[in-house]
Design an enzyme around this catalytic site. Structure first.
Site: not given
Ligand code: EPZ
Length: 419
Positions: A23, A93, A117, A122, A306, A398
């Site tokens: 991120n 995204r 998602c 989102r 997260d 991912r």
């Protein structure tokens, strides 16, 4: 589709090196579009989302070269189009992060709306509103954000909601805008500070990144630079939970302990012995069962959303009852029903998961639905007796670099079954 097969019930012991932060790498890769010369990035993690972003940049005509597998060179000078197409954006995204840089550097961007998602709608309304406030002419047509601007102008923006990529998009738009931009109610995540440090290394003038008010003085151009991406605090937290959930001793290296304060506080509450070094954290849960904890997610520096799914797995085998409340996303308990299938006594009521710890989870075939839900299922599989097969692990690829190699290094019995 690839699956992960985990034979659980083994204590994890050992050390792992934490990779660069997904991120942070994603906005920084987009930020390279702002430079008028090549940018060299180090510690970019090898993840699906990074590969998708590189594909997107190359599609635009940007030259991207991996040197010796360590340094990523991005040369935006050959850019030929300013389009982020639906077929790429729908898979990631975070592609929305090219919107601000394209608009700031080239005055032109056609970016597909990301769509929702698994974890929520989102929306990107804050991104669009902020860019409009900076003078961009933006229309939403056939599922695309069509943005045009001769030159963005600095202004004061107050974000209605704390948004990580919203703050990042507006920060990247502001660095080449005319005049000063102030972003209020900005997100404070370490990844934003990392992006700002990268932009400053290219010549941007930014103050206050990491606080809720960021000041930017626009400049006319940004040069190339060499930059190293910061460690992934969520990957690090996930491996610490792997140690806690299996009653083991795990040390994570090449991390930033100060970025994990809220997570470490909850691991301490769960009964883990923690030793904090300069760039490492050692967790000792040797042979002990964790205590269930109560937590509520919120923007940084509070407990990160997260890490929420990972703590649902930890609570599932914890001693006593625990509650996990999700305040950021409206549908981020997709892991709940899969954990229940493994024997977890977990009930979701509104935005809170209430768990009563069970002595043992049972391995089962389960399905990943989103990145962090997959992580929680892997963690549950490590603790469960018997075999757990996690399906659709493209979700986990991912955001976790070499997850089966790193877990095997800690003693897990895990292998990838090509599907
Ligand atoms: C970033 O997503 C992260 N992704 C997410 O990580 C993380 O969960 C999230 O921040 C929160 O920390 C990246 O950085 C690439 P937000 P982002 O905008 O920016 C609402 C992972 O697992 N909102 O901070 O998309 C939104 O609906 C991923 O690595 C608006 O209403 O999240 C949410 O409720 C998952 N309008 C809240 O703000 C907007 O225009 C926070 O979302 C933007 C956001």
């Amino acid at each position: 589709m690839d699956k992960l097969e985990i034979r659980g019930g083994r204590r994890l012991d050992g050390e792992v090196i934490i990779s660069g932060a997904k991120n942070a790498a994603l906005p920084i890769l987009a930020g390279a579009l702002l430079a008028d010369a090549p940018v060299i990035l180090k510690k970019v993690p090898h993840l699906r989302d990074v590969t998708t972003t590189v594909k997107l940049l190359r599609r635009m005509g940007v030259d991207v070269v991996f040197h010796d597998g360590v340094r990523l060179e991005i040369d935006p000078r050959g850019i030929a189009e300013f389009l982020a197409p639906y077929e790429l954006v729908k898979t990631m995204r975070a592609s929305i992060l090219v919107l601000g840089p394209l608009l700031a550097r080239f005055g032109w961007a056609d970016v597909s709306l990301p769509g929702g998602c698994a974890i929520g709608a989102r929306p990107v309304d804050l991104h669009v509103a902020g860019l409009r406030a900076m003078g961009a002419d933006i229309s939403i047509e056939q599922g695309y954000i069509r943005a045009r601007a001769s030159r963005l102008k600095g202004t004061r923006i107050v974000l209605d909601t704390v948004s990580v990529t919203g703050t990042e998009n507006l920060l990247m738009a502001a660095v080449l805008a005319r005049g000063e931009t102030v972003i209020e109610n900005a997100a404070r995540e370490p990844e934003i500070t990392d992006l700002a440090n990268f932009l400053v290394a290219m010549g941007a003038r930014i103050e206050g990144a990491g606080t809720d008010t960021i000041h930017v003085d626009g400049v006319d151009a940004l040069s190339g630079t060499e930059y190293t991406v910061l460690p992934d605090r969520i990957e690090g937290g996930t491996y610490l939970v792997a140690g806690a959930i299996t009653g083991g001793t795990v040390r994570i290296n090449q991390t930033c302990p100060e970025h994990l304060d809220a997570v470490l506080a909850k691991l301490d509450e769960a009964g883990a012995d923690l030793t904090i070094g300069e760039d490492w954290i050692a967790l000792d849960m040797a042979g002990r069962r964790p205590r269930a904890v109560d937590l509520s997610t919120a923007p940084y520096p509070a407990f990160p959303t997260d890490m929420q799914a990972q703590f649902c797995a930890l609570n599932a085998i914890g001693e006593g009852a625990g509650t996990v409340t999700e305040t950021i996303f409206e549908n981020r308990f997709m892991h709940a029903q899969e954990l229940q299938r493994m024997g977890a006594d977990l009930t979701v009521k509104g935005n809170t998961a209430v768990t009563r710890g069970v002595d043992e989870l049972k391995g089962a075939p389960v399905m990943a639905t989103d990145l962090r839900a997959s992580a929680s299922l892997v963690l549950a599989g490590l603790a469960a007796s018997g075999v757990t097969i996690v399906d659709r692990i493209y979700h986990i690829d991912r955001g976790y670099e070499c997850i089966e190699e790193k877990l095997s290094q800690l003693g897990a019995d895990i292998r990838r079954i090509p599907g």
